[in-house]
Design an enzyme around this catalytic site. Structure first.
Site, PDB file in Angstrom:
ATOM      1  N   SER A  21       0.834  -1.204   0.000  1.00  0.00           N
ATOM      2  CA  SER A  21       0.000   0.000   0.000  1.00  0.00           C
ATOM      3  C   SER A  21       0.869   1.254   0.000  1.00  0.00           C
ATOM      4  O   SER A  21       1.821   1.360   0.765  1.00  0.00           O
ATOM      5  CB  SER A  21      -0.880  -0.009   1.244  1.00  0.00           C
ATOM      6  OG  SER A  21      -1.639   1.181   1.300  1.00  0.00           O
ATOM      7  N   LYS A  45      -3.450   2.343  -2.149  1.00  0.00           N
ATOM      8  CA  LYS A  45      -3.150   3.367  -1.140  1.00  0.00           C
ATOM      9  C   LYS A  45      -4.276   3.337  -0.105  1.00  0.00           C
ATOM     10  O   LYS A  45      -5.432   3.097  -0.453  1.00  0.00           O
ATOM     11  CB  LYS A  45      -3.069   4.751  -1.820  1.00  0.00           C
ATOM     12  CG  LYS A  45      -2.950   5.931  -0.859  1.00  0.00           C
ATOM     13  CD  LYS A  45      -1.593   6.003  -0.181  1.00  0.00           C
ATOM     14  CE  LYS A  45      -1.503   7.172   0.820  1.00  0.00           C
ATOM     15  NZ  LYS A  45      -0.394   6.993   1.778  1.00  0.00           N
ATOM     16  N   ASN A  69       9.344   9.053   4.950  1.00  0.00           N
ATOM     17  CA  ASN A  69       8.179   9.754   4.399  1.00  0.00           C
ATOM     18  C   ASN A  69       7.271  10.224   5.527  1.00  0.00           C
ATOM     19  O   ASN A  69       7.187   9.613   6.586  1.00  0.00           O
ATOM     20  CB  ASN A  69       7.401   8.856   3.437  1.00  0.00           C
ATOM     21  CG  ASN A  69       6.371   7.984   4.137  1.00  0.00           C
ATOM     22  OD1 ASN A  69       5.257   8.435   4.418  1.00  0.00           O
ATOM     23  ND2 ASN A  69       6.748   6.741   4.429  1.00  0.00           N
ATOM     24  N   GLY A  72       1.214  11.462   5.244  1.00  0.00           N
ATOM     25  CA  GLY A  72       0.075  11.875   6.066  1.00  0.00           C
ATOM     26  C   GLY A  72      -1.261  11.374   5.542  1.00  0.00           C
ATOM     27  O   GLY A  72      -2.280  12.052   5.667  1.00  0.00           O
ATOM     28  N   LEU A  73      -1.247  10.186   4.933  1.00  0.00           N
ATOM     29  CA  LEU A  73      -2.479   9.520   4.514  1.00  0.00           C
ATOM     30  C   LEU A  73      -3.246  10.313   3.461  1.00  0.00           C
ATOM     31  O   LEU A  73      -4.480  10.299   3.445  1.00  0.00           O
ATOM     32  CB  LEU A  73      -3.370   9.271   5.733  1.00  0.00           C
ATOM     33  CG  LEU A  73      -3.627   7.810   6.079  1.00  0.00           C
ATOM     34  CD1 LEU A  73      -4.496   7.687   7.331  1.00  0.00           C
ATOM     35  CD2 LEU A  73      -4.298   7.083   4.924  1.00  0.00           C
ATOM     36  N   ASN A 127      -5.261  -0.757   7.738  1.00  0.00           N
ATOM     37  CA  ASN A 127      -3.973  -0.130   8.058  1.00  0.00           C
ATOM     38  C   ASN A 127      -4.067   0.461   9.460  1.00  0.00           C
ATOM     39  O   ASN A 127      -4.598   1.553   9.646  1.00  0.00           O
ATOM     40  CB  ASN A 127      -3.638   0.944   7.012  1.00  0.00           C
ATOM     41  CG  ASN A 127      -2.268   1.546   7.249  1.00  0.00           C
ATOM     42  OD1 ASN A 127      -1.611   1.250   8.252  1.00  0.00           O
ATOM     43  ND2 ASN A 127      -1.824   2.390   6.332  1.00  0.00           N
ATOM     44  N   CYS A 130      -0.290   3.591  10.327  1.00  0.00           N
ATOM     45  CA  CYS A 130       0.308   4.746   9.637  1.00  0.00           C
ATOM     46  C   CYS A 130       1.108   5.568  10.639  1.00  0.00           C
ATOM     47  O   CYS A 130       0.584   5.975  11.673  1.00  0.00           O
ATOM     48  CB  CYS A 130      -0.755   5.626   9.002  1.00  0.00           C
ATOM     49  SG  CYS A 130       0.002   7.100   8.276  1.00  0.00           S
ATOM     50  N   ILE A 189       5.858  -5.280   7.907  1.00  0.00           N
ATOM     51  CA  ILE A 189       5.527  -4.223   8.845  1.00  0.00           C
ATOM     52  C   ILE A 189       5.252  -2.937   8.073  1.00  0.00           C
ATOM     53  O   ILE A 189       5.484  -2.891   6.848  1.00  0.00           O
ATOM     54  CB  ILE A 189       6.713  -3.978   9.840  1.00  0.00           C
ATOM     55  CG1 ILE A 189       7.986  -3.661   9.046  1.00  0.00           C
ATOM     56  CG2 ILE A 189       6.887  -5.151  10.750  1.00  0.00           C
ATOM     57  CD1 ILE A 189       9.212  -3.326   9.909  1.00  0.00           C
ATOM     58  N   GLY A 242       8.981  -4.761   3.834  1.00  0.00           N
ATOM     59  CA  GLY A 242      10.003  -3.930   4.472  1.00  0.00           C
ATOM     60  C   GLY A 242      11.376  -4.232   3.920  1.00  0.00           C
ATOM     61  O   GLY A 242      12.008  -5.199   4.335  1.00  0.00           O
TER      62      GLY A 242
END
Ligand code: RRO
Length: 308
Positions: A21, A45, A69, A72-73, A127, A130, A189, A242
């Site tokens: 994602s 996403k 990064n 911020g969604l 999710n 975040c 993760i 990851g």
């Protein structure tokens, strides 16, 4: 080429290579670069009930062996996702996992309920990890993880994955809560909490200050989480995500116990990476005369592979 198919309930994937994602957005930008036949599934996403503009720039900083990064969604919100983006996602020639997040369990449950009758979604990913927002729960609290999964599970029969953070110390307890509440598996993760400071001025380089580190720098962290989760939950479907950027690290992730492997940072660095990985993994299997991924998945728990 050796068959790369994954047959681990509840998923059947053409390859273990999953677009994680985030970087692949809703899959459209990659259509030209990518042979989707090498992709087992695309994860969208993360989508939230309302649109989010994300954090102010700068929100990407290069790091040695990775990227920090603080997006911020950013996403168009659930209604617009369903109208403007989901139809194209459903047309993609691969399996599709829709990633969702919300501040409260009811928020996610409402979105899931509205997806229940949509043909062509192969799974959902909650999710709960975040790293870049203040108002959405992080999956470090097992009780909260359980409450999100319990709210969602009755709404849909689709395979349900929960994406957890790897840097909280409560991974196994949160995973236990997710699986006990009805999740079919885990994505392990998310990016790892991190910070960079501009040495010339002594200030954080991201506007939000801290962010999530991805890329090869976090491969050992992700491997340890997958290894420990596989040991604790032999039957859960695990997507290891990851720092995988080549066939060797892909094999490591499978051997740690992942049924499939998410590619995030790697697809930004090289949009054709899934093709390279599929060819590399097939060659790796052929060299060892291994006929199926079952010989590789979890091998580190069984004393390794037979080396020719
Ligand atoms: O958008 C983001 O800032 C973001 C998300 Br939703 C996530 O799950 N992981 C990440 O590194 N960034």
């Amino acid at each position: 080429m050796a068959a790369l198919t994954v047959h681990t309930a509840p998923f059947e994937l053409a390859t273990p290579i999953v677009l994680a994602s985030g970087p692949a957005a809703f899959g459209q930008e990659l259509l030209e670069a990518l042979d989707y036949a090498t992709v087992g599934a695309l994860t969208t996403k993360t989508v939230t009930p309302r649109p989010r503009a994300g954090n102010p720039q700068p929100r990407l900083v290069d790091c040695p062996c990775g990227l920090l990064n603080s997006i911020g969604l950013e996403n168009p919100g659930f209604d617009r996702f369903v109208k403007a983006y989901l139809p194209a996602v459903l047309d993609l020639p691969t399996r599709r996992i829709v990633s969702l997040a919300a501040e409260r369990p009811e928020g996610i449950a409402r979105m899931v309920g509205r997806l229940a009758d949509v043909e062509g979604i192969d799974g959902l990913e909650l999710n709960l990890s975040c790293p870049n927002i203040d108002d959405i729960v992080i999956g470090s609290e097992p009780a909260i993880v359980g409450s999100f999964v319990r709210a969602v599970r009755p709404e849909i029969d689709l395979p349900l994955l929960v994406k957890l953070p790897g840097d909280t110390g409560s991974l196994i307890a949160s995973a236990e809560a997710a699986l006990a509440a009805g999740a079919n598996g885990l994505t392990l993760i998310n990016s790892v909490h991190g910070l960079r400071i501009d040495h010339r001025v002594g200030r954080p380089m991201l506007h939000r200050k801290t962010g999530g580190l991805s890329g090869p720098a976090i491969l050992p962290v992700a491997l340890a989480c997958v290894f420990e989760a596989r040991r604790a939950f032999p039957d859960a479907f695990l997507i290891g995500t990851g720092g995988v950027t080549d066939a060797e690290s892909l094999v490591e992730m499978l051997a740690a116990g992942a049924d499939a492997v998410g590619i995030g940072y790697g697809i930004m660095a090289n949009p054709r990476l899934p093709m390279d990985l599929a060819v590399g993994l097939s060659g790796w299997l052929a060299e060892r005369r291994l006929e199926s991924l079952e010989d590789v998945i979890g091998a580190a728990h069984r004393g390794g592979f037979v080396v020719p």
